[in-house]
Motif scaffolding. Structure first.
Motif, PDB file in Angstrom:
ATOM      1  N   TYR A 152       0.816  -1.204   0.000  1.00  0.00           N
ATOM      2  CA  TYR A 152       0.000   0.000   0.000  1.00  0.00           C
ATOM      3  C   TYR A 152       0.856   1.264   0.000  1.00  0.00           C
ATOM      4  O   TYR A 152       2.085   1.197  -0.064  1.00  0.00           O
ATOM      5  CB  TYR A 152      -0.964  -0.031   1.180  1.00  0.00           C
ATOM      6  CG  TYR A 152      -2.015  -1.115   1.079  1.00  0.00           C
ATOM      7  CD1 TYR A 152      -2.678  -1.368  -0.120  1.00  0.00           C
ATOM      8  CD2 TYR A 152      -2.350  -1.893   2.189  1.00  0.00           C
ATOM      9  CE1 TYR A 152      -3.647  -2.350  -0.220  1.00  0.00           C
ATOM     10  CE2 TYR A 152      -3.325  -2.886   2.107  1.00  0.00           C
ATOM     11  CZ  TYR A 152      -3.964  -3.111   0.903  1.00  0.00           C
ATOM     12  OH  TYR A 152      -4.919  -4.096   0.816  1.00  0.00           O
ATOM     13  N   GLU A 153       0.206   2.398   0.102  1.00  0.00           N
ATOM     14  CA  GLU A 153       0.848   3.680  -0.159  1.00  0.00           C
ATOM     15  C   GLU A 153       2.011   4.005   0.771  1.00  0.00           C
ATOM     16  O   GLU A 153       3.011   4.595   0.338  1.00  0.00           O
ATOM     17  CB  GLU A 153      -0.186   4.811  -0.127  1.00  0.00           C
ATOM     18  CG  GLU A 153      -0.849   5.082   1.210  1.00  0.00           C
ATOM     19  CD  GLU A 153      -2.040   4.189   1.516  1.00  0.00           C
ATOM     20  OE1 GLU A 153      -2.862   4.598   2.343  1.00  0.00           O
ATOM     21  OE2 GLU A 153      -2.155   3.077   0.947  1.00  0.00           O
ATOM     22  N   LEU A 178      -1.405  10.094   0.607  1.00  0.00           N
ATOM     23  CA  LEU A 178      -2.601  10.926   0.484  1.00  0.00           C
ATOM     24  C   LEU A 178      -3.837  10.089   0.816  1.00  0.00           C
ATOM     25  O   LEU A 178      -4.884  10.223   0.174  1.00  0.00           O
ATOM     26  CB  LEU A 178      -2.722  11.488  -0.938  1.00  0.00           C
ATOM     27  CG  LEU A 178      -1.477  12.164  -1.518  1.00  0.00           C
ATOM     28  CD1 LEU A 178      -1.710  12.566  -2.967  1.00  0.00           C
ATOM     29  CD2 LEU A 178      -1.080  13.382  -0.692  1.00  0.00           C
ATOM     30  N   THR A 179      -3.715   9.231   1.790  1.00  0.00           N
ATOM     31  CA  THR A 179      -4.773   8.284   2.140  1.00  0.00           C
ATOM     32  C   THR A 179      -6.078   9.010   2.416  1.00  0.00           C
ATOM     33  O   THR A 179      -6.111   9.989   3.165  1.00  0.00           O
ATOM     34  CB  THR A 179      -4.375   7.478   3.379  1.00  0.00           C
ATOM     35  OG1 THR A 179      -3.037   7.003   3.212  1.00  0.00           O
ATOM     36  CG2 THR A 179      -5.310   6.306   3.591  1.00  0.00           C
ATOM     37  N   GLY A 180      -7.156   8.526   1.788  1.00  0.00           N
ATOM     38  CA  GLY A 180      -8.466   9.110   2.009  1.00  0.00           C
ATOM     39  C   GLY A 180      -8.786  10.291   1.117  1.00  0.00           C
ATOM     40  O   GLY A 180      -9.836  10.913   1.267  1.00  0.00           O
ATOM     41  N   ILE A 181      -7.926  10.596   0.164  1.00  0.00           N
ATOM     42  CA  ILE A 181      -8.157  11.746  -0.707  1.00  0.00           C
ATOM     43  C   ILE A 181      -9.390  11.521  -1.577  1.00  0.00           C
ATOM     44  O   ILE A 181      -9.696  10.385  -1.977  1.00  0.00           O
ATOM     45  CB  ILE A 181      -6.908  12.021  -1.575  1.00  0.00           C
ATOM     46  CG1 ILE A 181      -7.022  13.376  -2.278  1.00  0.00           C
ATOM     47  CG2 ILE A 181      -6.677  10.895  -2.590  1.00  0.00           C
ATOM     48  CD1 ILE A 181      -5.743  13.824  -2.958  1.00  0.00           C
ATOM     49  N   ASN A 182     -10.124  12.588  -1.863  1.00  0.00           N
ATOM     50  CA  ASN A 182     -11.312  12.483  -2.711  1.00  0.00           C
ATOM     51  C   ASN A 182     -10.957  12.813  -4.157  1.00  0.00           C
ATOM     52  O   ASN A 182      -9.896  13.396  -4.435  1.00  0.00           O
ATOM     53  CB  ASN A 182     -12.424  13.401  -2.200  1.00  0.00           C
ATOM     54  CG  ASN A 182     -11.982  14.845  -2.109  1.00  0.00           C
ATOM     55  OD1 ASN A 182     -11.801  15.507  -3.125  1.00  0.00           O
ATOM     56  ND2 ASN A 182     -11.793  15.335  -0.885  1.00  0.00           N
ATOM     57  N   THR A 183     -11.835  12.457  -5.089  1.00  0.00           N
ATOM     58  CA  THR A 183     -11.518  12.638  -6.504  1.00  0.00           C
ATOM     59  C   THR A 183     -11.476  14.119  -6.897  1.00  0.00           C
ATOM     60  O   THR A 183     -10.758  14.485  -7.835  1.00  0.00           O
ATOM     61  CB  THR A 183     -12.529  11.896  -7.388  1.00  0.00           C
ATOM     62  OG1 THR A 183     -13.865  12.268  -7.012  1.00  0.00           O
ATOM     63  CG2 THR A 183     -12.370  10.390  -7.251  1.00  0.00           C
ATOM     64  N   ALA A 184     -12.217  14.967  -6.193  1.00  0.00           N
ATOM     65  CA  ALA A 184     -12.136  16.403  -6.476  1.00  0.00           C
ATOM     66  C   ALA A 184     -10.722  16.910  -6.208  1.00  0.00           C
ATOM     67  O   ALA A 184     -10.164  17.699  -6.991  1.00  0.00           O
ATOM     68  CB  ALA A 184     -13.149  17.171  -5.643  1.00  0.00           C
ATOM     69  N   ASP A 185     -10.113  16.453  -5.110  1.00  0.00           N
ATOM     70  CA  ASP A 185      -8.747  16.876  -4.799  1.00  0.00           C
ATOM     71  C   ASP A 185      -7.728  16.208  -5.716  1.00  0.00           C
ATOM     72  O   ASP A 185      -6.675  16.784  -6.003  1.00  0.00           O
ATOM     73  CB  ASP A 185      -8.420  16.592  -3.333  1.00  0.00           C
ATOM     74  CG  ASP A 185      -8.971  17.682  -2.408  1.00  0.00           C
ATOM     75  OD1 ASP A 185      -9.287  18.775  -2.917  1.00  0.00           O
ATOM     76  OD2 ASP A 185      -9.095  17.433  -1.198  1.00  0.00           O
ATOM     77  N   LEU A 186      -8.016  14.997  -6.184  1.00  0.00           N
ATOM     78  CA  LEU A 186      -7.139  14.390  -7.184  1.00  0.00           C
ATOM     79  C   LEU A 186      -7.093  15.265  -8.436  1.00  0.00           C
ATOM     80  O   LEU A 186      -6.025  15.504  -9.008  1.00  0.00           O
ATOM     81  CB  LEU A 186      -7.639  12.990  -7.556  1.00  0.00           C
ATOM     82  CG  LEU A 186      -7.413  11.869  -6.540  1.00  0.00           C
ATOM     83  CD1 LEU A 186      -8.031  10.568  -7.043  1.00  0.00           C
ATOM     84  CD2 LEU A 186      -5.928  11.662  -6.253  1.00  0.00           C
ATOM     85  N   GLU A 187      -8.242  15.769  -8.849  1.00  0.00           N
ATOM     86  CA  GLU A 187      -8.283  16.630 -10.031  1.00  0.00           C
ATOM     87  C   GLU A 187      -7.561  17.950  -9.772  1.00  0.00           C
ATOM     88  O   GLU A 187      -6.871  18.481 -10.653  1.00  0.00           O
ATOM     89  CB  GLU A 187      -9.736  16.871 -10.447  1.00  0.00           C
ATOM     90  CG  GLU A 187     -10.408  15.616 -10.983  1.00  0.00           C
ATOM     91  CD  GLU A 187     -11.842  15.854 -11.439  1.00  0.00           C
ATOM     92  OE1 GLU A 187     -12.202  17.019 -11.716  1.00  0.00           O
ATOM     93  OE2 GLU A 187     -12.607  14.869 -11.513  1.00  0.00           O
TER      94      GLU A 187
END
Length: 280
Positions: A152-153, A178-187
């Protein structure tokens, strides 16, 4: 007098054109801000979240902003590395190698694997047929050159940080989970020019489960359920319909997968990700 009138007209035209361009820019920025708010609201996510102590903007410091069009944002010239044939189960360390090469480091996937990746192939079955093995949160479970489950990460971040520590001139770099990051923050990270290593599935297919993919951690007894077709990739872009990846199991350059399928597989695999912070 005639020339002065022409100049005045031209000046007015420049002002009008400039004002129109400014309105278009501000309208686009406002639309982007509203769309971001909608995305966070739909995800039930915190738009001010920090990861490993950093905001999205802080993680983006030192990166070159990517090529952006109204339809697509993508980090250009990201290296494509295959995990095959050497590392049939080593997608995690191969993805890390591609990220390091993108940042300008001269390294190789097998060198990273041999020198910096913690590995443990100690699996055994007790008298009751219960399988025991290592914890993929702390080590690669298995052998990336042969049969292995993965890691894992935190393990990948540790491998990259060990590489940075062994090469002191790279001490301004820090791999962060970046465990738990949401897709909005990925973008938003892609908007900042930050490639992100993510955990999902092969071709974004539905996860497979089997008895041999469940074991108990030696020493702690914690139960591990490894997703049979789990896969690690590097996220480098997105548009309205897809996310774009360096997929080390594919021969193609950069591979698109649908937004819906990635978002679902990513969440099911624990929303695991990591990136490199440029501290300078």
């Amino acid at each position: 007098m005639h020339n002065a009138a022409i100049a005045a007209v031209l000046g007015i035209g420049v002002i009008v054109t400039g004002a129109a361009a400014y309105r278009a820019y501000t309208d686009t920025a406002e639309e982007k801000r509203i769309n971001e708010q909608i995305k966070y609201a739909e995800l039930g996510a915190d738009p001010n979240a920090e990861y490993s102590g950093y905001t999205i903007e802080q993680l983006g410091e030192g990166y070159e902003k990517p090529k952006t069009t109204p339809l697509k944002t993508e980090i250009e010239d990201f290296p494509v590395i295959s995990q095959f044939p050497e590392l049939p189960t080593g997608c995690e360390i191969t993805s890390a190698c591609a990220l390091l090469q993108y940042l300008g480091f001269d390294t190789d996937k097998t060198v990273l694997c041999d020198l910096y990746l913690r590995q443990n192939s100690n699996f055994f079955t007790d008298e009751n047929g219960v399988l025991y093995g290592p914890d993929p949160n702390f080590t690669f479970a298995g052998d990336p050159y042969d049969f292995g489950y993965g890691c894992y990460e935190n393990v990948i971040c540790d491998a990259m940080n060990s590489y940075f520590a062994a090469n002191r001139k790279f001490s301004e770099y820090e791999a962060v989970p970046l465990t738990g990051i949401n897709t909005a923050d990925l973008e938003k990270l892609i908007d900042e020019g930050v490639p992100v290593i993510v955990w999902a599935s092969q071709k974004m297919d539905v996860y497979r489960y089997s008895d041999r993919s469940e074991w108990y951690v030696i020493g702690t007894g914690e139960k591990i359920t490894w997703l049979g077709n789990s896969h690690t990739l590097v996220l480098v872009g997105y548009d309205l319909n897809a996310y774009y990846f360096m997929d080390c199991s594919e021969d193609a350059a950069i591979v698109p997968y649908s937004r819906e399928s990635f978002s679902q597989r990513f969440a099911e695999n624990g929303s695991r990700a990591c990136a490199v912070k440029i501290r300078s």
